[in-house]
Design a protein around this motif. Structure first.
Motif, mmCIF file in Angstrom:
data_model
loop_
_atom_site.group_PDB
_atom_site.id
_atom_site.type_symbol
_atom_site.label_atom_id
_atom_site.label_comp_id
_atom_site.label_asym_id
_atom_site.label_seq_id
_atom_site.Cartn_x
_atom_site.Cartn_y
_atom_site.Cartn_z
ATOM 1 N N THR A 1 0.684 -1.163 -0.317
ATOM 2 C CA THR A 1 0.478 -0.082 -0.316
ATOM 3 C C THR A 1 0.789 1.107 0.254
ATOM 4 N N ARG A 2 -0.026 2.637 -1.174
ATOM 5 C CA ARG A 2 0.415 3.776 -0.447
ATOM 6 C C ARG A 2 0.762 4.467 0.519
ATOM 7 N N LEU A 3 -0.212 3.843 1.305
ATOM 8 C CA LEU A 3 -0.981 4.809 3.032
ATOM 9 C C LEU A 3 -0.082 4.720 3.522
ATOM 10 N N ARG A 4 0.465 5.398 4.234
ATOM 11 C CA ARG A 4 1.507 5.707 5.452
ATOM 12 C C ARG A 4 0.668 5.518 6.780
ATOM 13 N N PRO A 5 1.766 5.084 6.945
ATOM 14 C CA PRO A 5 1.020 5.028 8.579
ATOM 15 C C PRO A 5 1.658 6.528 9.631
ATOM 16 N N TRP A 6 0.305 6.741 10.689
ATOM 17 C CA TRP A 6 0.277 7.477 11.517
ATOM 18 C C TRP A 6 1.725 7.975 11.727
ATOM 19 N N THR A 7 2.170 9.506 12.461
ATOM 20 C CA THR A 7 2.918 9.381 13.338
ATOM 21 C C THR A 7 2.807 10.869 13.901
ATOM 22 N N ASP A 8 3.336 11.433 14.753
ATOM 23 C CA ASP A 8 3.452 12.315 15.849
ATOM 24 C C ASP A 8 3.682 13.650 15.276
ATOM 25 N N GLU A 9 4.721 13.454 14.361
ATOM 26 C CA GLU A 9 5.630 13.885 13.303
ATOM 27 C C GLU A 9 3.952 14.923 12.675
ATOM 28 N N VAL A 10 2.798 13.754 11.925
ATOM 29 C CA VAL A 10 2.670 14.923 11.171
ATOM 30 C C VAL A 10 0.877 15.318 12.202
ATOM 31 N N THR A 11 0.973 16.557 11.952
ATOM 32 C CA THR A 11 -0.340 17.677 13.095
ATOM 33 C C THR A 11 -1.428 17.486 11.619
#
Length: 424
Positions: A403-413
């Motif tokens: 998949t091209r979906l990216r896991p969310w990280t806390d760097e993504v506000t």
């Protein structure tokens, strides 16, 4: 959900793997009729010439001005004339039957001698199968009940609809059918087990104009885990041209299209943008997602899949705010949904990433992991079938999905996601 009373099942839509030599079951034929005595006589004569004689025949009359005449041994049931109520009259006819397998015909559609034998073979072995025969067209006006339709039909043949013939060829007689396969089902030449008909609830009687009720039934059958097959060697001859070659009231055609769109969830017949009709994809987000993680995930997927339904816990629903696509975790996954995405950790991506994800189910694997376990995509029709039979092997796991979906990280506000500088 009830347990099947006989037979077995197969993986995917592999009706070609049906076991041979299944025990014979009792067969009921229901003939829908309205003011077509000559055509009815021809069709009943055709049923009298079957290589596999049905155990009973029921003529269901949709309020003809005069009751049709039927021969001894054929049961007649009638309803009042209150518009075009093919769905209701078929249900009325089925309710009067006692057989294990149903064959549905219209009064103006005369079967060849081996029609019943070929139509019932799959439902006798695979009770979840919905089988559509081949409806050919001919000008039979000058023929009588004593004429063999398999002999006079070819000489008087009218064109078959090209789109339907192309669809059957392209899907190998629906062996390769997908969620759009319901568009190729015709209730005038249809067979299934009585158990499956009852399991589906029969035809939707709110259809009260021409057409649509067969597509709706076939769609419900598919999403429930049913099998879909075309028997091109089971031929019945319709007296007159295909509906596409006849003038149909535009208002009636519009009502048919809207009715199907409001009841089906599969692309090709449901709405593309309007927030009406059932959801094809249901997304369940775990209660443990952080607030920003949840908001980015839900906004991302609904931007790409605006007709998805999202199940959230109470706190998450308050966070997301009022949106008709958001429902409670306590709400059941609707029977109309074909795919279920369980989100355990946040994901984000553009529209192509989300839509590409949903193409990852091929009708063979029931569950596939996504992004290292961030989510799981489920094929609900296979899971429903496995639950019905108590056979986990009918819903196998597949390999993880790329998949091209990216896991969310806390760097993504949230601001970065909404502004676009978090990347898509």
């Amino acid at each position: 959900m009830t347990a099947p009373p006989f037979g077995s099942s197969v993986p995917g839509n592999r009706w070609d793997l049906a076991p041979q030599g299944a025990p014979r079951r009792t067969v009921s034929v229901v003939v829908a009729h309205y003011d077509q005595q000559v055509e009815l006589d021809r069709t009943l004569a055709g049923l009298g010439r079957q290589t596999r004689p049905p155990d009973e025949i029921v003529v269901a009359d949709d309020g003809s001005r005069c009751a049709p005449v039927v021969p001894p041994g054929v049961r007649l049931v009638r309803q009042d004339d209150d518009g075009f109520r093919a769905a209701a009259v078929r249900n009325l006819g089925v309710a009067a039957t006692t057989g294990d397998v149903l064959v549905l015909l219209d009064a103006d559609t005369t079967p060849e001698p081996d029609f019943v034998e070929r139509m019932v073979a799959l439902p006798e072995a695979l009770p979840e199968a919905l089988v559509v025969g081949r409806r050919r067209h001919a000008d039979l006006a000058g023929t009588g009940p004593g004429d063999a339709v398999e002999e006079v039909g070819p000489a008087l043949e009218l064109p078959e609809p090209d789109w339907l013939r192309t669809a059957y060829a392209g899907t190998r007689d629906l062996l390769d059918a997908d969620g759009s396969g319901h568009r190729f089902v015709i209730s005038a030449v249809l067979a299934c087990s009585r158990w499956w008909y009852d399991e589906l609830g029969g035809f939707d009687e709110t259809f009260d104009t021409y057409g649509g009720e067969d597509w709706d039934l076939a769609h419900r059958s598919w999403t429930a885990g049913g099998l879909l097959a075309h028997r091109p060697d089971a031929v019945a001859w319709h007296d007159g041209p295909d509906a596409g070659a006849r003038e149909i009231d535009p208002a009636a055609r519009l009502a048919e299209t809207v009715g199907v769109a409001d009841r089906t969830s599969a692309p090709g017949t449901t709405w593309r943008g309007l927030a009406r009709g059932p959801a094809d994809v249901v997304v369940t987000c775990a209660p443990g997602l952080e607030d920003t993680e949840l908001l980015v995930t839900v906004d991302s997927l609904l931007a790409a899949l605006p007709r998805a339904a999202v199940r959230l816990g109470t706190q998450h629903r308050a966070l997301v705010g009022t949106d008709p696509r958001v429902v409670g975790l306590e709400d059941d996954v609707p029977d109309t949904a074909r795919q279920h995405l369980v989100v355990r950790r946040g994901l984000a991506g553009d529209a192509a990433a989300w839509s590409g994800l949903l193409e990852g189910l091929d009708g063979r694997a029931a569950t596939r992991e996504i992004a290292g376990g961030c989510a799981e995509l489920q094929d609900l029709r296979l899971l429903r079938r496995a639950a019905r039979w108590g056979r986990p092997d009918l819903a196998p796991d597949g390999p993880p999905l790329e998949t091209r979906l990216r896991p969310w990280t806390d760097e993504v506000t949230l601001a970065a996601w909404l502004g676009g500088w978090a990347g898509e």
